[in-house]
Motif scaffolding. Structure first.
Motif: not given
Length: 343
Positions: A4-14, A38-43, A326-331
């Motif tokens: 799966n490549n959608y939905p795209k995964l975003h992080n909030a900056t606010w 940008a530094a977050a990465e999981v697998d 990283n934990d957030i991205l993993g979820t």
């Protein structure tokens, strides 16, 4: 490996701003939020983009076209896109004086211009402009019917302005906003606005509070002193609010909540955002995201092209820890694996 490549995964900056300030912790700079994302990465999987608040000290709503181009260059330099925007409408209440409401609509206009420029510059393939009523439930309660009519009229004017820029507005479902503080008042507001470019922004941490009737006890779904181990009853409550609000949902925040309210800085108490792996979290985040991402028959709605993590009012020590992201991205990846699709 899930394809799966959608939905795209975003992080909030606010979250670097919300709940921060003189009576709390100092804001976390935009550049820091960008770098951590940008530094977050999981697998080998990374965030696809960011959602941003057009709020000082991060972003000046009155940015020039050159300023906006510099922002685009900075964000794209991290191989990230930009999605949804938060309009800084709090200088004027949507149910306030004529002047306040005009200020509200003007802030929406500025945010929509900003969003249009980002689209034209190729960095914003999806997303909405987020608004709220900029009014408290307590002020709204003084005249619910009259105040709701004024809010709806202000939102209609804002929608008409947004349409000129090809933008959609999403009303934030959060218990601290008058006329939006329960699932029923939110639904009534959306129906009253009745504009094709008006929708709902669901945040899992906030909408969980809708089931408990905070700030609107008569709209409570779960019983008082609810036993959180009763998963079946919780799921039925989540089905009730998602059935009502899912058809309106055009922006979605993955989040966790421990069933309590919390506020810091100048932000009123609202649904507490918990860390992705918080053992006190009351949601099964991956499963429960499906109530928003799929219809009653389990079919994907594909109503939005990206989803965003929102974690407002975390302590700075948590937000400055790379493992948090990283934990957030993993979820988020697990949510996409379960409820995503490929294009």
């Amino acid at each position: 490996m899930n394809e799966n490549n959608y939905p795209k995964l975003h992080n909030a900056t606010w979250p670097g701003i919300v709940g921060k300030g003189p009576d709390s912790e100092p804001p976390i700079p935009f550049d820091t939020m960008l770098e951590m994302t940008a530094a977050a990465e999981v697998d080998g999987v990374k965030f696809d983009g960011i959602d941003i608040g057009l709020l000082d000290p991060h972003i000046n709503i009155d940015s020039t076209d050159d300023d906006i181009k510099r922002l685009v260059d900075k964000v794209s330099g991290y191989d990230l896109e930009i999605g949804s925007l938060v309009a800084p409408i709090w200088a004027g209440s949507a149910m306030g004086s004529k002047e306040e409401r005009a200020t509200f609509v003007e802030m929406v206009r500025k945010a929509c211009h900003f969003g249009q420029r980002l689209r034209e510059l190729g960095i914003r393939p999806s997303g909405i402009v987020r608004i709220d009523s900029s009014s408290s439930p307590q002020a709204w309660d003084a005249d619910p019917e009259g105040n709701s009519k004024i809010i709806a009229q202000t939102f209609r004017e804002a929608c008409d302005v947004a349409a000129d820029f090809g933008e959609k507005l999403a009303a934030e479902g959060e218990i601290c906003w008058g006329g939006m503080q329960s699932w029923k008042t939110m639904l009534e507001t959306l129906e009253a606005v009745d504009r094709p470019n008006m929708g709902f922004q669901a945040d899992m941490a906030h909408t969980l509070l809708y089931t408990l009737g905070y700030n609107r006890e008569q709209d409570r779904i779960l019983p008082p002193d609810f036993d959180w181990s009763d998963r079946k009853t919780l799921e039925e409550a989540l089905k009730t609010i998602t059935k009502a609000l899912r058809p309106w949902t055009i922006d979605f925040h993955v989040a966790q909540n421990d069933g309590t309210v919390f506020g810091s800085g100048s932000h009123d108490k609202t649904g507490r955002h918990c860390q992705a792996l918080d053992p006190n979290g009351k949601l099964d985040v991956v499963h429960d995201a499906g109530y928003w991402l799929r219809d009653e028959n389990g079919v994907l709605t594909k109503a939005f092209k990206h989803i965003c993590w929102d974690g407002c009012m975390f302590p700075n020590s948590v937000m400055n820890n790379q493992q948090t992201w990283n934990d957030i991205l993993g979820t988020m990846i697990k949510v996409r694996n379960e409820h995503g699709w490929r294009e």
